[in-house]
Design an enzyme around this catalytic site. Sequence first.
Site, PDB file in Angstrom:
ATOM      1  N   CYS A  47       0.829  -1.208   0.000  1.00  0.00           N
ATOM      2  CA  CYS A  47       0.000   0.000   0.000  1.00  0.00           C
ATOM      3  C   CYS A  47       0.861   1.255   0.000  1.00  0.00           C
ATOM      4  CB  CYS A  47      -0.922  -0.011   1.214  1.00  0.00           C
ATOM      5  SG  CYS A  47      -2.030   1.408   1.307  1.00  0.00           S
TER       6      CYS A  47
ATOM      7  N   CYS B  23      -5.906  -2.244   8.236  1.00  0.00           N
ATOM      8  CA  CYS B  23      -7.008  -1.285   8.155  1.00  0.00           C
ATOM      9  C   CYS B  23      -8.256  -1.891   7.545  1.00  0.00           C
ATOM     10  CB  CYS B  23      -6.566  -0.047   7.371  1.00  0.00           C
ATOM     11  SG  CYS B  23      -6.164  -0.356   5.630  1.00  0.00           S
TER      12      CYS B  23
END
Length: 482
Positions: free
Chosen positions: A224, A320
């Site tokens: 990410c 997340c």
Amino acid sequence: MSTFAEHLDHPLARGHTPADAFTGAAGGAACGDLIRLSLATDGRRITDAGFDASGCAAALAAASATVELAIGRGLLEAARLGAQDVSEALDGLSPAKRHAAELAADALHRALGAAVRERGALVPRPDRLLVAMSGGVDSAVAALLCARAGQTVGVTLELWSDPENDGELSCCSPQAVRAARALAHGMGLAHLSIDLRAEFRAGVVEPWLAEHAAGLTPNPCVRCNGGVRLEAMVALADRVGAAALATGHYARVKRGPHGPLLRRAADPAKDQSYMLAALAPATLERLRFPLGERSKPEVRALAADAALPVADKPDSQDLCFLAGTGRSAFLARHGRLGERPGAIVDRRGRTLGRHRGAHGFTVGQRRGLRVGGAGEALYVLATDADANTVTVGTREQLRTSTVSARDVTLYRPGAVIDGVKLRYRSAALACEPLSGLPSGTHERVELYLREPIHGAAPGQLACLLAGDVVVGHGTIDRSVAT
């Protein structure tokens, strides 16, 4: 007639969609109210806007008031608008109607974020910084420090939205975006939100699922940071005329004539350089890490002194996109990796027990094996996704001094390497230099450790170090048992 009644009886630009508009929507089935707001921009200001709304009268009035507030404003001026501004434009909304102002603000910021990302053309300013804000204490203090030094604009990315998740626990959910916006506005900052859900799913979640299915132990945060999130925000910094992007990561940058290199944080307990190791030098050149020289207690003290409401907010502990969802449940729902019973075997192929799916195990794991009668503790030595087997053995059988890494990138010649970090929470390990290996990309590299370890998990990042500086990275392919 009250302002509320004026907007209700004579809504501004209802049903109007400007040419080349960017649209944001908020609400829907959960509350019954839906606001869809569209705006046009010349790259610096909002030149036109319109809306559609359904549901209660407050939603209609709030949408109309938001259009009136937005038209003619500069993009960063509009980025300071929030639910309170919408409420005040309607002479104040009662608690029962406050949700309409929240929906209108959400719709505005979704449209505004898309417009700035695609068409923003603000005049560059050397003292303007874009700061990534997650709604936590670290990013809030990073924004605080930047705001003290110059003009600061906050940005939050919406990366994942899943009704099965607890959005309050995530740093990238719609709830997190709203909380970060309120925090930024409370600090007097303009705030933008960017919808990267499609890019995040394609570039992070889908590879994570595929690598689990292949029997690997992936690290989605590295992917990410290295290829989705920070690059998108650096591009946004260009759109808003910001000189750099600042984040709340605990890391530092070493700058020199051969380009920037990532450096470990001053506080080793909070160092996040491992998670940032895959950043391209061009991206790293644009980054600032205001917390790199500080400890966590210092950061919380700064937040408390500034009366930031997140001063005591706990750190997030999970991925997340899991956010309260168990890993097994997520893999089953999104990756169709449900229970798949198979054999637990030893190195000779003898069956010692059964498991519920090889994708649920990683090299070095001890818990969850449920194999009795072995006489000593057993650990996962390897997994085979095709055969759906988990091979176990003793801790001594995990012992290795050689780790193979694939897809290796070196930012400096291999001769300078003296250490490697194989997991985020593990210590750096001394290793032999990769003498004769030039900087650049390499299909495969063998790392020779100066002291043996007990296993390395295929799929994890190998972060290559020269002292406290990151000089390369690769993906662990396998470890060779001694």
